[in-house]
Design an enzyme around this catalytic site. Sequence first.
Site, PDB file in Angstrom:
ATOM      1  N   GLU A 267       8.531  37.480 -78.359  1.00 22.05           N
ATOM      2  CA  GLU A 267       7.229  37.248 -77.720  1.00 22.05           C
ATOM      3  C   GLU A 267       7.039  38.159 -76.506  1.00 22.05           C
ATOM      4  O   GLU A 267       7.987  38.386 -75.751  1.00 22.05           O
ATOM      5  CB  GLU A 267       7.132  35.788 -77.262  1.00 22.05           C
ATOM      6  CG  GLU A 267       7.067  34.799 -78.394  1.00 22.05           C
ATOM      7  CD  GLU A 267       6.936  33.363 -77.890  1.00 22.05           C
ATOM      8  OE1 GLU A 267       6.551  33.157 -76.718  1.00 22.05           O
ATOM      9  OE2 GLU A 267       7.236  32.450 -78.657  1.00 22.05           O
ATOM     10  N   HIS A 285       1.991  30.311 -78.467  1.00 21.85           N
ATOM     11  CA  HIS A 285       2.950  29.424 -77.789  1.00 21.85           C
ATOM     12  C   HIS A 285       2.209  28.319 -77.023  1.00 21.85           C
ATOM     13  O   HIS A 285       2.294  28.199 -75.797  1.00 21.85           O
ATOM     14  CB  HIS A 285       3.856  30.217 -76.848  1.00 21.85           C
ATOM     15  CG  HIS A 285       5.190  29.562 -76.639  1.00 21.85           C
ATOM     16  ND1 HIS A 285       6.360  30.265 -76.539  1.00 21.85           N
ATOM     17  CD2 HIS A 285       5.534  28.259 -76.518  1.00 21.85           C
ATOM     18  CE1 HIS A 285       7.375  29.425 -76.367  1.00 21.85           C
ATOM     19  NE2 HIS A 285       6.887  28.200 -76.351  1.00 21.85           N
TER      20      HIS A 285
END
Length: 332
Positions: A267, A285
């Site tokens: 990420e 997320h």
Amino acid sequence: MAAPRLYISRLLPDPVMAAARQQYQLLNEPRDAAPAHDTLAAGLCEADAAICTLTDRIDASMLAAATRLTILANYAVGYNNIDLAAASARGIVVTNTPDVLTDSTADLTWALLLAVARRVAEGDAYVRSGDWSGWAPTQMLGTDVSGKTLGIIGMGRIGQAVAQRATGFNMRVCYTSRTPRSPDWLPSQWEVRSLPDLLKEADFVSLHVPLTPDTHHLIGARQLALMKPTAFLINTSRGPVVEESALVDALLQRRLAGAGLDVFEQEPLFHPSLRELRQVVLLPHLGSATLATRVRMGMICLENIAAICAGRAAPNQVNQIEARQGLSGSTL
């Protein structure tokens, strides 16, 4: 007596920031963006206490230089972003925020599960495109959820909350867990399985494990090959639990029906092919991303810091160190 010096790495919801400003001497005005490595290191060096997030990689060298630091309050349940052994060796308390985000993450897990099964994101895009010409009997046929088998990998607080929600869908629940669970602990109708057997049986596999050396790439090519071609994988735990390239291969080759991903291996980067796969729902997320949950997470961080400042044990300490004097008196 001077207030403890507090460093906060990322901007937190307004009620948390207001409480922090009232109780502590803030070393910075945090921003939404993650701090650069040097900025983070400098903040920790000046702080008596710090609130950090799961994107802040705090290593041994950073901690060695942070000679004032007494507590790292991690704004998350997981704490794999912190070198726990190094913190313990330096006498730095590390805390997390358990329990409070259980329901919000379980809810989001179900949002992803339903979205991939019933093609919600794909349908939304279709309507917005202007190409939809009306209802049709064979249009965008999805997969039933009710009556199917839900496999849960990791039967901690969040895994249990996800399983409880399956009752309303009349689903059979099977699970695997690192921690043995007795019949008194979990409902007897939830069936324990080995990981291979769970992967073979489940129509939906949902991941709820922390990221550790043992769970890194827990789901890779070999495990995905065990799953039904009609099955879906849901991940709201940590991105590196899944070998992303192996998942993409399985999806491209139609050996898996779809996936719902709230987390990614690197990420905010993710495998470029995921962008093109319509049978995948991608979220940024959002597991704990409700206002009430994120505020409570921040307040828990402040409660842990307050305990250490007062010379008490932190309620949510995750590392073992010798007891040390709180932040009081002449130390500030």
